[in-house]
Scaffold this active site. Structure first.
Site, mmCIF file in Angstrom:
data_model
loop_
_atom_site.group_PDB
_atom_site.id
_atom_site.type_symbol
_atom_site.label_atom_id
_atom_site.label_comp_id
_atom_site.label_asym_id
_atom_site.label_seq_id
_atom_site.Cartn_x
_atom_site.Cartn_y
_atom_site.Cartn_z
ATOM 1 N N SER A 190 34.912 -6.454 -68.934
ATOM 2 C CA SER A 190 36.210 -7.118 -68.973
ATOM 3 C C SER A 190 37.344 -6.106 -69.162
ATOM 4 O O SER A 190 37.437 -5.130 -68.423
ATOM 5 C CB SER A 190 36.204 -8.178 -70.075
ATOM 6 O OG SER A 190 37.267 -9.088 -69.912
ATOM 7 N N ASP A 389 31.358 -15.229 -62.163
ATOM 8 C CA ASP A 389 32.550 -15.034 -62.995
ATOM 9 C C ASP A 389 33.801 -15.257 -62.161
ATOM 10 O O ASP A 389 33.893 -14.788 -61.026
ATOM 11 C CB ASP A 389 32.546 -13.610 -63.559
ATOM 12 C CG ASP A 389 33.775 -13.305 -64.394
ATOM 13 O OD1 ASP A 389 34.317 -14.238 -65.017
ATOM 14 O OD2 ASP A 389 34.180 -12.127 -64.431
ATOM 15 N N HIS A 451 30.338 -13.746 -66.396
ATOM 16 C CA HIS A 451 31.203 -12.655 -66.849
ATOM 17 C C HIS A 451 30.431 -11.707 -67.760
ATOM 18 O O HIS A 451 30.720 -10.507 -67.800
ATOM 19 C CB HIS A 451 32.393 -13.272 -67.601
ATOM 20 C CG HIS A 451 33.414 -12.288 -68.066
ATOM 21 N ND1 HIS A 451 34.287 -11.654 -67.213
ATOM 22 C CD2 HIS A 451 33.718 -11.833 -69.315
ATOM 23 C CE1 HIS A 451 35.085 -10.853 -67.911
ATOM 24 N NE2 HIS A 451 34.756 -10.949 -69.184
#
EC number: 3.4.16.6
Length: 625
Positions: A190, A389, A451
């Protein structure tokens, strides 16, 4: 004259003379609190862990390292020692994103050796990344997770964050110098896609300036579903939504979103050096709103489009283990076990709004601009993405690669107009994803992953890590997995079991048994040598004593006990058929044999030599007392 000290002990004039030195030492310590408060590795040792599985506790250290003395800024770390060593020592640093989200997510839900089964019980993670690498989780920037700082002294820019991290590593290696020469890999997901390249660049700059200090061996970067290139990631929201059927093209919702998208793209053109753009954030926000199920108050989980979450969270309540995390990481027993400083007043939170809202990076360029230089400097980089994601989707990552220029080419081209092929990856007979590689950059797409790829696919993610670190070992800690690229079996890596798994326990028992037999064999050899030496020494003394006995017996006479020395001599002479009249001084010298004298004193000499040898044998190596 004798006086009494404050402690009531006797003190002489000589002792009193040493008082100025003592006073100077105490003053020095008072002026330098670091000399008093400096910590050692023992202060960070984790002796117990609430809810840990049965069996031996993994070797861990945890606690705070100060990085900003002026504002009492401290970063929290949790370190796990590797379970096995392959061909070299490795350390993997893991960072979560946010900004301001705790790396305890990675420790307890992704790549760490433990997973939370409920609020207070841990179980082993069969795909933990600590098999061939030491794992170091760090809560950063200051104020994130268990890290803290006085007041609102949070960071604003990437260079500040990187400087703090270099300070952290310097101080951490001072306490744990045995890891400073490891191969270092930095991994995360991320928004860590911004942190990691900046930290890597700071390490390179630090190495260039390091003179007397060891240079850190940075061997690679791994970024999963990373926020790296805003100009490629923001436009990918709508493209990804169309591909996955979240939005129908030409629908009213689609047209509304396309208007917002055009505004975003115009801002990107002017603000290509920005990491964050509010106008572009509106595209995703509106998409989640327009796709809501109003009757159920549910929206798409932006981290895993296969799932739904209550509005307006839209994924912020995911994964479900977060509920366990919030409880477990606030337990007093856990706080004590992980050596949390009392200065950390507030309880653990997954993500800090205060850190996020302050860390606006208005003067920092996106990390995508650092990647070409890092790759060209010889640092391998791996980008990986879970295909489900939305928020940092694989379409944006692939567009980033396609547009980036490095090592004399654009994207994955191997020559002008020719692109590196995508290789099919299968794991234990099932399609796992694709691999693509060119000029020191690797891309891995994971099928059926969110994710947080390691959360969904722990064993596959570790297989990826081991290959990237070039670990090639057939069977340590579990059965090797069947991992293939385009049907060709890859070098074996052990990804099948934890050290407390049945297979690993059997393997460990076998090794222990072999080690025991080797120890017994060595002990037997040592005992045999001692016995042989003992027999030789015993035989020597028997022979020596008999020889002495024969020598003394020749002068022995039952009637000699009360006689003088001269009478004994005459008796010896008569016993030897010598006439008394032949006695003279020379014959006395002849009878007082030097050989007999040497033999008589040889016993004592041998004893002295033996005692000296024993003293030398008992001396510790290196002459230490």
């Amino acid at each position: 004259m004798v006086s009494l000290s404050l402690r009531g002990a006797r003190r002489t004039a000589k002792d009193a003379a040493s008082l100025p030195f003592l006073s100077w030492t105490l003053s020095l310590l008072a002026l330098n609190p670091l000399l008093v408060s400096a910590k050692s590795a023992a202060d960070y040792y984790v002796r117990s862990l609430p809810g840990a599985p049965e069996g031996p506790l993994l070797k861990m250290h945890a606690g705070h390292i100060e990085v900003d003395p002026e504002n009492h800024g401290n970063l929290f770390f949790w370190h796990f020692q590797n379970r096995h060593i392959a061909n070299r020592q490795r350390t993997v640093i893991w960072l979560n994103g946010g900004p301001g989200c705790s790396s305890m997510d990675g420790a307890l839900m992704e790549v760490g050796p433990y997973r939370l089964k409920d609020n207070s019980t841990l179980e082993y993670n069969e795909g933990s990344w600590d098999e061939f690498g030491n794992l170091l989780f760090v809560d950063q920037p200051v104020g994130t997770g268990f890290s803290y700082v006085n007041g609102n002294q949070y960071l604003h820019e990437m260079d500040e964050m990187a400087a703090h991290f270099i300070t952290f590593l310097e101080n951490w290696f001072d306490i744990f110098p045995e890891y400073e020469r490891d191969d270092i890999y930095i991994a995360g997901e991320s928004f860590a896609g911004q942190h990691i390249p900046y930290i890597a660049k700071a390490i390179q700059e630090r190495n260039e300036k390091a003179q007397m200090k060891p240079k850190w061996s940075l061997r690679g970067l791994l970024i999963g579903n990373g926020w790296i290139s805003p100009k490629d990631q923001y436009p990918s929201y709508l493209t990804f939504a169309y591909e996955e059927g979240l939005i129908t093209k030409d629908s009213r919702t689609a047209k509304n979103l396309e208007v917002l998208q055009s505004v975003c793209e115009s801002r990107l053109e002017a603000g290509k050096n920005k990491i964050h753009l509010d106008d572009c954030e509106k595209v995703l926000s509106e998409m989640l709103t327009k796709t809501m199920d109003v009757s159920k108050n549910e929206c798409i989980n932006s981290y895993d489009i296969r799932l739904r979450d209550e509005a307006p969270a839209c994924g912020m309540n995911w994964p479900p283990e977060l509920t366990h995390m919030n409880y477990y990481l606030r337990q007093p027993e856990l706080i004590s076990a992980l050596n949390i400083n009392p200065e950390k007043k507030s309880g653990w939170m997954e993500c800090s709004n205060a850190v996020s809202s302050t860390f606006r990076t208005q003067k920092s360029v996106p990390s995508v601009q650092l990647l070409p230089g890092l790759i060209e400097s010889g640092i391998p980089i791996l980008l990986f993405s879970g295909d489900k994601d939305l928020i940092c989707n694989h379409v944006g990552t692939e567009e980033l690669i396609n547009n980036m220029k490095w090592n004399g080419g654009t994207g994955f081209e191997t020559s002008p107009g020719v692109w590196a092929p995508r290789h099919d990856w299968t794991f234990e007979g099932e399609p796992a994803g694709i691999y693509q590689y060119a000029r020191n950059l690797t891309y891995v797409l994971f099928y059926n992953a969110s994710h947080m790829v390691p959360y969904d696919l722990p064993r596959q993610s570790r297989d990826m890590l081991d290959r990237f670190m070039q670990v090639d070992i057939a069977s340590i800690g579990g059965s090797p997995a069947d991992s293939r690229i385009d049907g060709e079996k890859l070098p074996q890596t052990s990804v099948g079991g934890h050290p407390n798994s049945t297979a690993a326990e059997e393997q460990e028992k076998k090794k222990m048994k072999e080690a025991e037999w080797k120890a017994y064999a060595k002990s037997g050899e040592a005992v045999l040598v001692v016995v042989i030496i003992g027999v030789i020494v015993w035989g020597f003394f028997i022979w020596r004593s008999r020889r002495h006995h024969r020598g003394y017996r020749s002068v022995y006479n039952k009637n000699m006990s009360g006689s003088s020395v001269l009478e004994r001599f005459h008796s010896k002479r008569s016993g030897a058929d010598m006439e008394a009249g032949d006695f003279d001084e020379a014959e006395l010298d002849d009878l007082h044999s030097p050989g007999l004298d040497r033999e008589h004193y040889a016993v004592g000499d041998d004893s002295d030599d033996e005692q000296q040898h024993q003293r030398q044998g008992s001396r510790p190596e290196g002459g230490q007392s």
